[in-house]
Design a protein around this motif. Structure first.
Motif, PDB file in Angstrom:
ATOM      1  N   TYR A  42      65.243 -84.669  91.452  1.00 29.34           N
ATOM      2  CA  TYR A  42      66.361 -84.098  90.925  1.00 29.34           C
ATOM      3  C   TYR A  42      65.892 -82.809  90.259  1.00 29.34           C
ATOM      4  O   TYR A  42      66.447 -81.886  90.377  1.00 29.34           O
ATOM      5  N   GLN A  43      64.744 -83.019  89.431  1.00 31.27           N
ATOM      6  CA  GLN A  43      64.144 -82.152  88.474  1.00 31.27           C
ATOM      7  C   GLN A  43      63.811 -80.900  89.343  1.00 31.27           C
ATOM      8  O   GLN A  43      64.272 -79.785  89.129  1.00 31.27           O
ATOM      9  N   ASN A  44      62.890 -81.220  90.207  1.00 30.68           N
ATOM     10  CA  ASN A  44      62.495 -80.035  91.177  1.00 30.68           C
ATOM     11  C   ASN A  44      63.717 -79.312  92.088  1.00 30.68           C
ATOM     12  O   ASN A  44      63.610 -78.105  92.131  1.00 30.68           O
ATOM     13  N   SER A  45      64.731 -80.177  92.408  1.00 33.92           N
ATOM     14  CA  SER A  45      65.582 -79.440  93.277  1.00 33.92           C
ATOM     15  C   SER A  45      66.559 -78.550  92.476  1.00 33.92           C
ATOM     16  O   SER A  45      66.926 -77.636  92.908  1.00 33.92           O
ATOM     17  N   SER A  46      66.771 -79.049  91.138  1.00 30.79           N
ATOM     18  CA  SER A  46      67.683 -78.281  90.298  1.00 30.79           C
ATOM     19  C   SER A  46      67.091 -76.880  89.969  1.00 30.79           C
ATOM     20  O   SER A  46      67.680 -75.791  89.971  1.00 30.79           O
ATOM     21  N   ILE A  47      65.812 -76.885  89.799  1.00 33.59           N
ATOM     22  CA  ILE A  47      65.140 -75.682  89.587  1.00 33.59           C
ATOM     23  C   ILE A  47      65.147 -74.555  90.644  1.00 33.59           C
ATOM     24  O   ILE A  47      65.615 -73.473  90.517  1.00 33.59           O
ATOM     25  N   VAL A  48      65.220 -75.154  91.957  1.00 32.58           N
ATOM     26  CA  VAL A  48      65.032 -74.310  93.268  1.00 32.58           C
ATOM     27  C   VAL A  48      66.685 -74.001  93.311  1.00 32.58           C
ATOM     28  O   VAL A  48      66.873 -72.762  93.744  1.00 32.58           O
ATOM     29  N   VAL A  49      67.424 -74.948  93.308  1.00 28.73           N
ATOM     30  CA  VAL A  49      69.043 -74.597  93.724  1.00 28.73           C
ATOM     31  C   VAL A  49      69.480 -73.986  92.486  1.00 28.73           C
ATOM     32  O   VAL A  49      70.457 -72.734  92.861  1.00 28.73           O
ATOM     33  N   ASP A  50      69.331 -73.763  91.414  1.00 31.80           N
ATOM     34  CA  ASP A  50      69.512 -72.752  90.519  1.00 31.80           C
ATOM     35  C   ASP A  50      69.389 -71.418  90.541  1.00 31.80           C
ATOM     36  O   ASP A  50      70.013 -70.538  90.722  1.00 31.80           O
ATOM     37  N   ALA A  51      67.935 -71.434  91.253  1.00 33.61           N
ATOM     38  CA  ALA A  51      67.743 -69.923  91.278  1.00 33.61           C
ATOM     39  C   ALA A  51      68.428 -69.370  92.594  1.00 33.61           C
ATOM     40  O   ALA A  51      68.604 -68.053  92.584  1.00 33.61           O
ATOM     41  N   LEU A  52      68.511 -70.083  93.697  1.00 32.79           N
ATOM     42  CA  LEU A  52      69.124 -69.950  94.900  1.00 32.79           C
ATOM     43  C   LEU A  52      70.511 -69.417  94.731  1.00 32.79           C
ATOM     44  O   LEU A  52      71.098 -68.457  95.032  1.00 32.79           O
ATOM     45  N   ALA A  53      71.209 -70.364  93.793  1.00 34.84           N
ATOM     46  CA  ALA A  53      72.669 -70.098  93.750  1.00 34.84           C
ATOM     47  C   ALA A  53      72.627 -68.440  92.907  1.00 34.84           C
ATOM     48  O   ALA A  53      73.869 -67.996  93.336  1.00 34.84           O
ATOM     49  N   GLU A  54      71.844 -68.355  91.938  1.00 37.33           N
ATOM     50  CA  GLU A  54      71.900 -67.099  91.363  1.00 37.33           C
ATOM     51  C   GLU A  54      71.583 -65.908  92.285  1.00 37.33           C
ATOM     52  O   GLU A  54      72.347 -64.831  92.233  1.00 37.33           O
ATOM     53  N   LYS A  55      70.830 -66.065  93.109  1.00 36.70           N
ATOM     54  CA  LYS A  55      70.532 -65.286  94.088  1.00 36.70           C
ATOM     55  C   LYS A  55      71.383 -64.823  95.031  1.00 36.70           C
ATOM     56  O   LYS A  55      71.825 -63.606  95.481  1.00 36.70           O
ATOM     57  N   GLN A 113      57.849 -69.900  89.737  1.00 36.47           N
ATOM     58  CA  GLN A 113      56.623 -70.386  89.759  1.00 36.47           C
ATOM     59  C   GLN A 113      56.144 -71.073  88.357  1.00 36.47           C
ATOM     60  O   GLN A 113      56.008 -72.030  87.972  1.00 36.47           O
ATOM     61  N   GLU A 114      56.653 -69.988  87.339  1.00 37.00           N
ATOM     62  CA  GLU A 114      56.594 -70.486  85.907  1.00 37.00           C
ATOM     63  C   GLU A 114      57.323 -71.760  85.519  1.00 37.00           C
ATOM     64  O   GLU A 114      56.588 -72.513  84.902  1.00 37.00           O
ATOM     65  N   THR A 115      58.515 -71.712  85.939  1.00 38.38           N
ATOM     66  CA  THR A 115      59.555 -72.884  85.630  1.00 38.38           C
ATOM     67  C   THR A 115      58.991 -74.180  86.086  1.00 38.38           C
ATOM     68  O   THR A 115      58.901 -75.240  85.554  1.00 38.38           O
ATOM     69  N   GLN A 116      58.342 -74.049  87.570  1.00 41.53           N
ATOM     70  CA  GLN A 116      58.071 -75.121  88.221  1.00 41.53           C
ATOM     71  C   GLN A 116      56.613 -75.790  87.529  1.00 41.53           C
ATOM     72  O   GLN A 116      56.450 -76.804  87.305  1.00 41.53           O
ATOM     73  N   LYS A 117      55.848 -74.705  87.089  1.00 47.31           N
ATOM     74  CA  LYS A 117      54.464 -75.277  86.680  1.00 47.31           C
ATOM     75  C   LYS A 117      54.784 -75.930  85.034  1.00 47.31           C
ATOM     76  O   LYS A 117      54.071 -76.781  84.663  1.00 47.31           O
ATOM     77  N   ASN A 118      55.731 -75.299  84.380  1.00 41.75           N
ATOM     78  CA  ASN A 118      55.935 -75.940  83.199  1.00 41.75           C
ATOM     79  C   ASN A 118      56.545 -77.158  83.258  1.00 41.75           C
ATOM     80  O   ASN A 118      56.534 -78.117  82.204  1.00 41.75           O
ATOM     81  N   SER A 119      57.145 -77.711  84.409  1.00 42.59           N
ATOM     82  CA  SER A 119      57.622 -78.945  84.604  1.00 42.59           C
ATOM     83  C   SER A 119      56.534 -80.009  85.572  1.00 42.59           C
ATOM     84  O   SER A 119      56.927 -80.894  85.858  1.00 42.59           O
ATOM     85  N   PHE A 120      55.396 -79.253  85.683  1.00 47.10           N
ATOM     86  CA  PHE A 120      54.169 -79.955  86.444  1.00 47.10           C
ATOM     87  C   PHE A 120      54.660 -80.249  87.932  1.00 47.10           C
ATOM     88  O   PHE A 120      54.248 -81.103  88.373  1.00 47.10           O
ATOM     89  N   PHE A 121      55.044 -79.220  88.255  1.00 49.09           N
ATOM     90  CA  PHE A 121      55.221 -78.925  89.857  1.00 49.09           C
ATOM     91  C   PHE A 121      54.328 -77.790  90.241  1.00 49.09           C
ATOM     92  O   PHE A 121      54.227 -76.629  89.534  1.00 49.09           O
ATOM     93  N   ILE A 122      53.776 -77.736  91.251  1.00 48.60           N
ATOM     94  CA  ILE A 122      52.838 -76.866  91.998  1.00 48.60           C
ATOM     95  C   ILE A 122      53.967 -75.740  92.844  1.00 48.60           C
ATOM     96  O   ILE A 122      54.246 -76.457  94.029  1.00 48.60           O
ATOM     97  N   PRO A 123      54.125 -74.468  92.884  1.00 44.23           N
ATOM     98  CA  PRO A 123      54.971 -73.926  93.388  1.00 44.23           C
ATOM     99  C   PRO A 123      54.364 -73.925  94.819  1.00 44.23           C
ATOM    100  O   PRO A 123      53.164 -73.746  95.286  1.00 44.23           O
ATOM    101  N   ASN A 124      55.091 -73.981  96.126  1.00 45.32           N
ATOM    102  CA  ASN A 124      54.359 -74.130  97.454  1.00 45.32           C
ATOM    103  C   ASN A 124      55.605 -73.480  98.428  1.00 45.32           C
ATOM    104  O   ASN A 124      56.215 -74.285  99.286  1.00 45.32           O
TER     105      ASN A 124
END
Length: 347
Positions: free
Chosen positions: A49-62, A310-321
């Motif tokens: 959920y956490q990772n998906s929210s980061i990506v979906v929020d960015a995609l929704a804005e874009k 990428q910064e948002t993901q890393k702050n949540s201990f995800f590796i951008p890929n």
């Protein structure tokens, strides 16, 4: 004042152009209206959920769209995706989506036959194995040797996916290094992370599958605490952990986490060592308009090019890929074939 006015005017112009670009992408693309992104987890506090929210929020804005993450669980997510070919239902999940199929879990099909594979977006590098802090086994190599010498090693896992693949690799390694002794690696099948932890607390397991995010707090406890545990193995590739923030997570630094990956920990597959990165990616209805696939690929390419996600993901201990859809499908197919060999060998 003139300088400030000029700067302000430039900023407004750039912001206006960015908004116009995002709006144009949404207006010109086939993806419209409200978009529901279902995930293969029922938890709103977990990594999916956490990772998906980061990506979906960015995609929704874009794309200037209303997009919402919905934690419905794997079975329901696949069903919802099956019913919607318009593109108003998308899915984000991780390697469980094909591992469940390889392990024969009910409700899982071959995703490469049934769905269109979308882009990868991130890795959770935290998949881990832990022992009690007072365990007689100092490291994973000692566990493999102990199993080879006839000792039974009880491993608490949630069967049928990401939790089990490391167990399968461990059992496979024992079968290679100590043929005929692999049955000394015994699964203690259980449920959630809390259930796996409890098996360790109650001395019903010698080793458990966990995560850096969920279990790091227990590694800080004193050895005489019943809940104290320590890492012995992170399944991620060394290169993946090296991309994590230097401070690591909690009070465990990146340098300390690197102690639990190869070459310090070796789980042989024969010609090479086993590693496993838990990777998140999109899945689409097979009949969805291919133009939507392209639209999302292009939008995410821009988002990752901009660099903020990428910064948002890393702050949540995800590796951008990020990998676009075509590349992601080929990569994940190859990845599936590697783990299929391991699962076949130990079944």
């Amino acid at each position: 004042m003139p300088s400030f006015t000029k700067t302000l005017g430039t900023s407004v112009l750039v912001a206006g152009m960015a908004f116009s670009s995002a709006a144009a992408m949404a207006a010109d693309g086939p993806l419209r209206g409200n978009v529901r992104v279902v995930i293969g987890s029922t938890s709103t506090g977990g990594d999916t959920y956490q990772n998906s929210s980061i990506v979906v929020d960015a995609l929704a804005e874009k794309l200037d769209l209303n997009m919402k993450v919905d934690a419905v669980g794997a079975s329901s997510a696949f069903r919802f995706l099956d019913r919607d070919s318009r593109g108003n239902t998308l899915m984000i999940f991780h390697d469980q989506s094909y591992l469940g199929y390889l392990y024969g879990v009910e409700g899982y099909d071959n995703i490469f036959d049934k769905y269109t594979i979308g882009p990868t977006v991130a890795i959770n590098p935290g998949n881990a194995y832990l022992v009690p802090k007072d365990s007689p086994y100092e490291n994973l190599n000692e566990i493999i040797e102990a199993a080879g010498n006839g000792e039974e090693i009880r491993v608490a896992i949630q069967p049928g996916g990401v939790s089990e693949i490391g167990f399968s690799a461990l059992k496979n390694a024992v079968s290679i290094e100590h043929p005929g002794m692999e049955d000394n690696i015994v699964a203690v099948n259980t449920g959630s992370q809390a259930d796996k932890n409890q098996q360790l607390f109650d001395d019903q397991a010698d080793l458990i599958n966990g995560t850096v995010q969920a279990n790091e707090q227990y590694t800080r406890l004193p050895e005489d605490d019943q809940k104290a545990m320590r890492f012995v193995w992170l399944t991620a590739r060394k290169g993946t952990i090296e991309q994590a923030p230097e401070e690591g997570l909690g009070k465990t630094t990146r340098e300390q986490l690197l102690e639990y990956v190869e070459p310090n920990v070796n789980v042989t597959m024969g010609d090479e060592n086993f590693t496993f990165d838990k990777e998140f990616f999109f899945l689409y209805n097979k009949d969805m308009d291919p133009a939507i696939v392209d639209q999302i690929d292009e939008a995410l390419a821009e988002i990752y090019e901009e660099g903020e996600i990428q910064e948002t993901q890393k702050n949540s201990f995800f590796i951008p890929n990020f990998k676009p859809s075509d590349e992601a499908e080929e990569y994940l197919k190859d990845k599936m074939s590697v783990y299929e060999d391991i699962i076949t060998n130990i079944q």
